[in-house]
Design an enzyme around this catalytic site. Structure first.
Site, PDB file in Angstrom:
ATOM      1  N   LYS A   1      12.661   8.029 -10.153  1.00  0.00           N
ATOM      2  CA  LYS A   1      12.084   6.636 -10.461  1.00  0.00           C
ATOM      3  C   LYS A   1      10.625   6.582 -10.402  1.00  0.00           C
ATOM      4  O   LYS A   1       9.981   5.838 -11.388  1.00  0.00           O
ATOM      5  CB  LYS A   1      12.678   5.795  -9.554  1.00  0.00           C
ATOM      6  CG  LYS A   1      11.835   4.326  -9.588  1.00  0.00           C
ATOM      7  CD  LYS A   1      12.159   3.876  -8.158  1.00  0.00           C
ATOM      8  CE  LYS A   1      11.582   2.560  -7.717  1.00  0.00           C
ATOM      9  NZ  LYS A   1      10.219   2.773  -7.526  1.00  0.00           N
ATOM     10  N   ASN A   2       9.845   7.446  -9.564  1.00  0.00           N
ATOM     11  CA  ASN A   2       8.620   7.123  -9.425  1.00  0.00           C
ATOM     12  C   ASN A   2       7.731   8.074 -10.336  1.00  0.00           C
ATOM     13  O   ASN A   2       6.620   8.409 -10.361  1.00  0.00           O
ATOM     14  CB  ASN A   2       8.072   7.381  -8.049  1.00  0.00           C
ATOM     15  CG  ASN A   2       8.609   6.421  -7.210  1.00  0.00           C
ATOM     16  OD1 ASN A   2       8.889   5.166  -7.741  1.00  0.00           O
ATOM     17  ND2 ASN A   2       8.538   6.433  -5.965  1.00  0.00           N
TER      18      ASN A   2
ATOM     19  N   ARG B   1       5.831  -2.562 -10.673  1.00  0.00           N
ATOM     20  CA  ARG B   1       4.273  -2.335 -10.540  1.00  0.00           C
ATOM     21  C   ARG B   1       3.564  -1.515 -11.843  1.00  0.00           C
ATOM     22  O   ARG B   1       2.546  -1.173 -11.666  1.00  0.00           O
ATOM     23  CB  ARG B   1       4.015  -1.499  -9.324  1.00  0.00           C
ATOM     24  CG  ARG B   1       4.202  -2.409  -8.029  1.00  0.00           C
ATOM     25  CD  ARG B   1       3.864  -1.508  -6.712  1.00  0.00           C
ATOM     26  NE  ARG B   1       2.492  -1.004  -6.657  1.00  0.00           N
ATOM     27  CZ  ARG B   1       1.496  -1.874  -6.617  1.00  0.00           C
ATOM     28  NH1 ARG B   1       1.634  -3.398  -6.525  1.00  0.00           N
ATOM     29  NH2 ARG B   1       0.318  -1.551  -6.324  1.00  0.00           N
TER      30      ARG B   1
ATOM     31  N   CYS C   1       8.133  -3.644  -4.317  1.00  0.00           N
ATOM     32  CA  CYS C   1       8.646  -4.052  -2.815  1.00  0.00           C
ATOM     33  C   CYS C   1       7.551  -4.572  -1.933  1.00  0.00           C
ATOM     34  O   CYS C   1       6.707  -4.291  -1.883  1.00  0.00           O
ATOM     35  CB  CYS C   1       9.242  -2.648  -2.358  1.00  0.00           C
ATOM     36  SG  CYS C   1      10.759  -1.925  -3.234  1.00  0.00           S
TER      37      CYS C   1
ATOM     38  N   ASP D   1       8.858   6.849   1.431  1.00  0.00           N
ATOM     39  CA  ASP D   1      10.264   6.203   0.922  1.00  0.00           C
ATOM     40  C   ASP D   1      11.289   7.114   1.650  1.00  0.00           C
ATOM     41  O   ASP D   1      12.509   6.888   1.126  1.00  0.00           O
ATOM     42  CB  ASP D   1      10.330   6.673  -0.544  1.00  0.00           C
ATOM     43  CG  ASP D   1       8.951   6.047  -1.369  1.00  0.00           C
ATOM     44  OD1 ASP D   1       8.360   6.632  -2.046  1.00  0.00           O
ATOM     45  OD2 ASP D   1       8.456   4.896  -0.701  1.00  0.00           O
TER      46      ASP D   1
ATOM     47  N   VAL E   1       1.596   5.126   5.601  1.00  0.00           N
ATOM     48  CA  VAL E   1       1.266   4.643   4.111  1.00  0.00           C
ATOM     49  C   VAL E   1       1.044   3.262   3.841  1.00  0.00           C
ATOM     50  O   VAL E   1       0.458   2.742   3.164  1.00  0.00           O
ATOM     51  CB  VAL E   1       2.206   5.527   3.214  1.00  0.00           C
ATOM     52  CG1 VAL E   1       1.699   5.231   1.738  1.00  0.00           C
ATOM     53  CG2 VAL E   1       2.198   7.068   3.577  1.00  0.00           C
TER      54      VAL E   1
HETATM   55  C1  EPZ Z   1       4.079   4.589  -5.541  1.00  0.00           C
HETATM   56  O1  EPZ Z   1       3.540   3.239  -5.198  1.00  0.00           O
HETATM   57  C2  EPZ Z   1       5.328   4.552  -5.433  1.00  0.00           C
HETATM   58  N1  EPZ Z   1       6.035   3.780  -6.434  1.00  0.00           N
HETATM   59  C3  EPZ Z   1       5.975   4.075  -4.001  1.00  0.00           C
HETATM   60  O2  EPZ Z   1       7.548   4.125  -4.144  1.00  0.00           O
HETATM   61  C4  EPZ Z   1       5.543   5.157  -3.015  1.00  0.00           C
HETATM   62  O3  EPZ Z   1       5.879   4.649  -1.642  1.00  0.00           O
HETATM   63  C5  EPZ Z   1       4.019   5.204  -3.068  1.00  0.00           C
HETATM   64  O4  EPZ Z   1       3.534   5.433  -4.450  1.00  0.00           O
HETATM   65  C6  EPZ Z   1       3.480   6.151  -2.104  1.00  0.00           C
HETATM   66  O5  EPZ Z   1       3.747   7.425  -2.441  1.00  0.00           O
HETATM   67  C7  EPZ Z   1       5.925   4.182  -7.738  1.00  0.00           C
HETATM   68  O6  EPZ Z   1       5.685   5.153  -7.989  1.00  0.00           O
HETATM   69  C8  EPZ Z   1       6.389   3.048  -8.739  1.00  0.00           C
HETATM   70  P1  EPZ Z   1      -0.204   3.982  -3.537  1.00  0.00           P
HETATM   71  P2  EPZ Z   1       2.025   2.890  -5.501  1.00  0.00           P
HETATM   72  O7  EPZ Z   1      -0.816   3.392  -4.372  1.00  0.00           O
HETATM   73  O8  EPZ Z   1       1.406   3.868  -6.414  1.00  0.00           O
HETATM   74  C9  EPZ Z   1      -2.990   1.627  -0.942  1.00  0.00           C
HETATM   75  C10 EPZ Z   1       9.715   3.203  -3.857  1.00  0.00           C
HETATM   76  O9  EPZ Z   1      10.353   2.871  -2.999  1.00  0.00           O
HETATM   77  N2  EPZ Z   1      -3.728   1.009  -2.066  1.00  0.00           N
HETATM   78  O10 EPZ Z   1       0.203   5.223  -3.373  1.00  0.00           O
HETATM   79  O11 EPZ Z   1       2.071   1.409  -5.486  1.00  0.00           O
HETATM   80  C11 EPZ Z   1      -1.753   0.677  -0.710  1.00  0.00           C
HETATM   81  O12 EPZ Z   1      -1.752  -0.671  -0.161  1.00  0.00           O
HETATM   82  C12 EPZ Z   1       8.241   3.070  -4.040  1.00  0.00           C
HETATM   83  O13 EPZ Z   1      10.009   3.847  -4.619  1.00  0.00           O
HETATM   84  C13 EPZ Z   1      -4.596   0.258  -1.851  1.00  0.00           C
HETATM   85  O14 EPZ Z   1      -5.183  -0.042  -0.880  1.00  0.00           O
HETATM   86  O15 EPZ Z   1       1.512   3.468  -3.911  1.00  0.00           O
HETATM   87  C14 EPZ Z   1      -0.810   1.525   0.336  1.00  0.00           C
HETATM   88  O16 EPZ Z   1      -1.146   1.381   1.639  1.00  0.00           O
HETATM   89  C15 EPZ Z   1       7.769   2.328  -2.806  1.00  0.00           C
HETATM   90  N3  EPZ Z   1      -5.435  -0.082  -3.223  1.00  0.00           N
HETATM   91  C16 EPZ Z   1      -1.371   3.019   0.116  1.00  0.00           C
HETATM   92  O17 EPZ Z   1      -2.521   2.999  -0.744  1.00  0.00           O
HETATM   93  C17 EPZ Z   1      -4.771   0.259  -4.396  1.00  0.00           C
HETATM   94  O18 EPZ Z   1      -5.330  -0.340  -5.315  1.00  0.00           O
HETATM   95  C18 EPZ Z   1      -0.420   3.828  -1.009  1.00  0.00           C
HETATM   96  O19 EPZ Z   1      -0.286   3.229  -2.052  1.00  0.00           O
HETATM   97  C19 EPZ Z   1      -3.626   0.947  -4.451  1.00  0.00           C
HETATM   98  C20 EPZ Z   1      -3.033   1.273  -3.307  1.00  0.00           C
END
Ligand code: EPZ
Length: 438
Positions: free
Chosen positions: A23-24, A97, A121, A311, A333
């Site tokens: 999915k990701n 997203r 989410c 996750d 995370v």
């Molecule tokens: C991806 O989300 C996945 N979703 C998430 O899976 C996964 O948990 C996450 O990566 C971490 O591996 C998809 O790929 C669709 P991040 P993403 O940007 O890209 C902070 C699931 O259940 N951050 O790596 O949105 C953020 O707040 C989902 O399948 C900023 O501060 O995650 C978080 O604390 C849940 N500013 C951390 O980084 C930003 O501009 C990780 O977020 C972007 C992120």
């Protein structure tokens, strides 16, 4: 209508299920097809809501899509990409997203993009500051509007230096999808290197991109003038595979997950073994089972790859409620991913959440009033309850808890689960789960 599932718990899950593309990853490869001057073909595509949402958004931009759902093959033809009508895009606001990742490709193709407000989410603030800062550093103008973001790049996009304060998966993907056709070299430091990111790099390289990944999380991309379409088979969904493994452990069951891929799951497999689970790996998949005896408590800290994936934790926590002793969880995370434990407590689990960092990893959330650590004391028998799905992975953990609990549970809002778990009701039926749609 509230999507309800009646679950008659207390019986082990036994049998075989099949896991398809991640999915990701799959929706990101779909977005990458926008960059190609010729059609693309993506294989091992699951039938999940996130794929539907991105298909709708691509179609609104003129991409011709054909999805052979049975075969899991998606054909995408981006020949007639055009600007979509904001009203149509708006209909998809809040549903995913992924739309934020359309920015780079649409700027390259059309010189502008309108991105609706995002969904995803409720597990933390989910800011997009890294994304917007990155786009600006490529030379884009970002204007916040009422229901989304308008982005233009009248002078085109040029290579730049991007440093991510945290290895964000989405912001890394944003940078890759923009840099591949930007003018000149882009150097990304502090990049995410999850298997899904590496598979996106595989796709972009097939399209004609020039990229290198160093061991210090630095990715360098040399912009090219043209990219062609790709043919690619998506890597399997390691989160779904781990979710079913956790279900086998929590229900004293035995599940063969066809399609599970050991190299993507090394850290999960180590943890699964430490808790007392058994697994056997063959060329087609992985068998996960509860070998009998007590489950052991552990200290679990989530982290970016190659650490224990955030996750994976929600489904595994249900199995930890059955371990003999105290387990400690430190979620590093997302700041707000432990809300799901409330319903587990209602079912009999003994879980206390804490604001403090209960672990050795440096964390952004210490003393900032986020309950992001927990202590789980077991084993505690679980009993059925009336529960509502809070988010995608929390929702699956509720299915596991209901299946492990003695008695009947009513799980409300189960449609959220189809965002990331293909045909999960059919799979539950194949595993002899006693479930019935309400
Ligand atoms: C991806 O989300 C996945 N979703 C998430 O899976 C996964 O948990 C996450 O990566 C971490 O591996 C998809 O790929 C669709 P991040 P993403 O940007 O890209 C902070 C699931 O259940 N951050 O790596 O949105 C953020 O707040 C989902 O399948 C900023 O501060 O995650 C978080 O604390 C849940 N500013 C951390 O980084 C930003 O501009 C990780 O977020 C972007 C992120």
């Amino acid at each position: 209508m509230d999507s309800i599932l009646r679950v008659d718990g207390g019986k082990p899950l036994n049998g075989e299920i099949f896991v398809r593309g991640a999915k990701n990853f799959v929706p990101k490869a779909m977005v990458a097809s926008l960059l190609g001057s010729t059609p693309s073909k993506l294989r091992n595509v699951p039938q999940i809501r996130d794929v539907d949402v991105v298909s709708e958004l691509l179609s609104l931009h003129g991409v011709h899509i054909n999805f052979d759902q049975g075969a899991g093959v998606l054909d995408l033809n981006p020949k007639n990409v055009e600007i979509a009508h904001v009203a149509d895009i708006d209909a998809l606001a809040g549903s995913s997203r992924i739309p934020i990742l359309f920015c780079g490709p649409l700027l390259h193709r059309l010189g502008e993009a309108f991105i609706p407000d995002l969904g995803g989410c409720n597990i933390g603030g989910r800011p997009i500051d890294f994304h917007l800062d990155t786009l600006r550093s490529f030379g884009a103008n970002v204007i916040k509007e009422d229901n989304g973001i308008r982005i233009t790049a009248d002078k085109g996009l040029r290579g730049t230096q991007v440093h991510l304060p945290f290895p964000s998966v989405g912001a890394t993907e944003q940078t890759l999808l923009t840099a591949v056709m930007a003018d000149g070299l882009t150097e990304l430091t502090g990049a995410a290197i999850e298997p899904e990111i590496m598979d996106l790099i595989n796709v972009l390289q097939k399209m004609g991109a020039i990229m290198s990944v160093d061991t210090d999380r630095t990715i360098r991309i040399e912009g090219v003038k043209e990219l062609t379409g790709f043919t690619h088979t998506a890597l399997p969904d390691r989160i779904e595979a781990a979710s079913w493994a956790s279900a086998a452990l929590a229900t004293h069951g035995d599940i063969y997950v066809r399609g599970a891929h050991q190299p993507d799951m090394t850290t999960f497999l180590n943890t699964f073994r430490k808790v007392g689970g058994a697994f056997a790996i063959d060329d087609e998949g992985i068998r996960f089972w509860h070998p009998g005896g007590e489950l052991k408590p552990i200290v679990l800290e989530t982290n970016v790859h190659p650490g224990f994936m955030t996750d994976w934790q929600q489904p595994l926590v249900v199995a930890l409620t059955q371990a003999s002793g105290l387990s400690i969880l430190h979620e590093t995370v997302y700041e707000n991913r432990l809300g799901f434990t409330r319903a587990l407590r209602e079912m009999g689990a003994n879980i206390q959440v804490y604001r403090e960092c209960l672990g050795g990893l440096r964390c952004r959330f210490g003393q900032r009033n986020f309950n992001h650590s927990a202590v789980i004391s077991g084993p505690t028998p679980l009993h059925g309850a009336n529960i509502t799905v809070p988010d995608l992975r929390g929702g699956f953990s509720y299915l596991i808890a209901a299946l492990a609990a003695e008695g009947e549970s009513i799980v409300h809002g189960i449609d959220v689960i189809s965002r990331g778990y293909e045909h999960f009701l059919n799979k539950l039926a194949r595993l002899d789960a006693q479930v019935e749609r309400g």
